[in-house]
Design a protein around this motif. Structure first.
Motif, mmCIF file in Angstrom:
data_model
loop_
_atom_site.group_PDB
_atom_site.id
_atom_site.type_symbol
_atom_site.label_atom_id
_atom_site.label_comp_id
_atom_site.label_asym_id
_atom_site.label_seq_id
_atom_site.Cartn_x
_atom_site.Cartn_y
_atom_site.Cartn_z
ATOM 1 N N PHE A 191 0.830 -1.207 0.000
ATOM 2 C CA PHE A 191 0.000 0.000 0.000
ATOM 3 C C PHE A 191 0.863 1.255 0.000
ATOM 4 O O PHE A 191 0.610 2.201 -0.766
ATOM 5 N N ASP A 236 2.547 1.645 -3.410
ATOM 6 C CA ASP A 236 1.620 2.114 -4.432
ATOM 7 C C ASP A 236 1.235 3.574 -4.198
ATOM 8 O O ASP A 236 1.089 4.346 -5.154
ATOM 9 N N THR A 237 1.054 3.958 -2.935
ATOM 10 C CA THR A 237 0.719 5.349 -2.617
ATOM 11 C C THR A 237 1.819 6.296 -3.089
ATOM 12 O O THR A 237 1.543 7.394 -3.594
ATOM 13 N N GLU A 280 -1.569 12.193 2.198
ATOM 14 C CA GLU A 280 -2.676 11.858 1.313
ATOM 15 C C GLU A 280 -2.641 10.379 0.962
ATOM 16 O O GLU A 280 -1.714 9.906 0.306
ATOM 17 N N MET A 281 -3.646 9.638 1.425
ATOM 18 C CA MET A 281 -3.735 8.208 1.167
ATOM 19 C C MET A 281 -5.178 7.840 0.851
ATOM 20 O O MET A 281 -6.094 8.288 1.540
ATOM 21 N N ASP A 282 -5.372 7.029 -0.162
ATOM 22 C CA ASP A 282 -6.708 6.536 -0.504
ATOM 23 C C ASP A 282 -6.876 5.156 0.129
ATOM 24 O O ASP A 282 -6.400 4.151 -0.393
ATOM 25 N N THR A 283 -7.545 5.122 1.270
ATOM 26 C CA THR A 283 -7.705 3.865 2.014
ATOM 27 C C THR A 283 -9.081 3.243 1.827
ATOM 28 O O THR A 283 -9.470 2.373 2.597
#
Length: 252
Positions: free
Chosen positions: A38, A41-42, A217-220
């Motif tokens: 993760f 990829d972030t 900023e992370m799309d979780t």
């Protein structure tokens, strides 16, 4: 170190300054792999090397288009928001034997030392063998006591003598070899039942890594959806357990 046994194919040879190695391979609950992948990829990491070894299964694995790749590990690099260069050790396999895991760790360290690796971080799951009643915690072990002052404010906990069985596999071999070569190292372990891919334990490790490297900023969303499924499963297990206890109370 001795001559490498692995075959290493480079896509490129990036210029890195004092990189940190983060190991993100499968293990208990896949906590290390989920959290490391993760973060990679972030940060939009780029693959630069493929490691092929006799210690992986002798297999060619096809993708959805029936194009195959050999069982391998990969090295990916990225730059964190705080300016730190990071190399991620990624893959779907660890060495198939303890000897193989050690040899592969030696080879990875040989590569990383050529880049002037400044720190080694390994990730994993701390298996409890049961469903968690509370939020999972992240425990750590470290190569020297001074690292504790850095890690505790990030949320890492330390339990004397734990894990009792030690840190095993690639996670243990890499931090051990790093210490042997005078490189700071530590392992972050998210609590997990160990029965399934545990995004809940991984999310706790992700939160610590995000603070460590100033990732804001992370799309979780996908991880949160998986956590919801884990919570539902935990609720079902608890309900079944209570039902069984009630049924037993009428026996005799």
């Amino acid at each position: 170190m001795e001559k490498m046994e692995s075959i290493v194919k480079y896509d490129s040879k990036p210029v890195l300054k004092d990189p940190i190695l983060i190991e993100a391979l499968p293990g208990l609950g896949n906590v290390g792999k989920i959290s490391g992948d993760f973060i990679a990829d972030t940060l939009k990491a780029t693959k630069f090397a493929t490691i092929i070894s006799m210690h992986f299964p002798p297999a060619a694995i096809p993708d959805k288009d029936c194009v195959f790749h050999m069982a391998c590990n990969e090295l990916w690099y990225a730059k964190a928001p705080n300016g730190q260069d990071i190399v991620f050790l990624r893959g779907d396999y660890q060495g198939s034997t303890p000897e193989g895991q050690f040899v592969l760790a030696q080879d990875v360290m040989e590569i990383m030392m050529s880049y002037g690796v400044s720190r080694v971080i390994t990730l994993g799951g701390l298996g409890l063998g049961k469903m968690l009643e509370n939020e999972p915690r992240v425990f750590g072990v470290m190569s020297r006591i001074e690292l504790r002052d850095e890690l505790e404010p990030l949320g890492v906990q330390f339990n004397p003598g734990e894990p009792q069985a030690g840190v095993v596999g690639a996670a243990g071999a890499l931090i051990g070899l790093a210490k042997l070569n005078g490189i700071d190292s530590f392992c972050l372990m998210g609590e997990t039942p160990g029965f399934f891919a545990d995004h809940k334990g991984a999310k706790k490790v992700i939160d610590i890594l995000a603070k460590m490297f100033s990732i804001e900023e992370m799309d979780t969303a996908e991880i949160d959806e998986n956590i919801k499924s884990i919570d539902e499963l935990t609720g079902q297990v608890d309900a079944a357990s209570r039902t069984n206890e009630e049924d037993l109370s009428y026996i005799g």
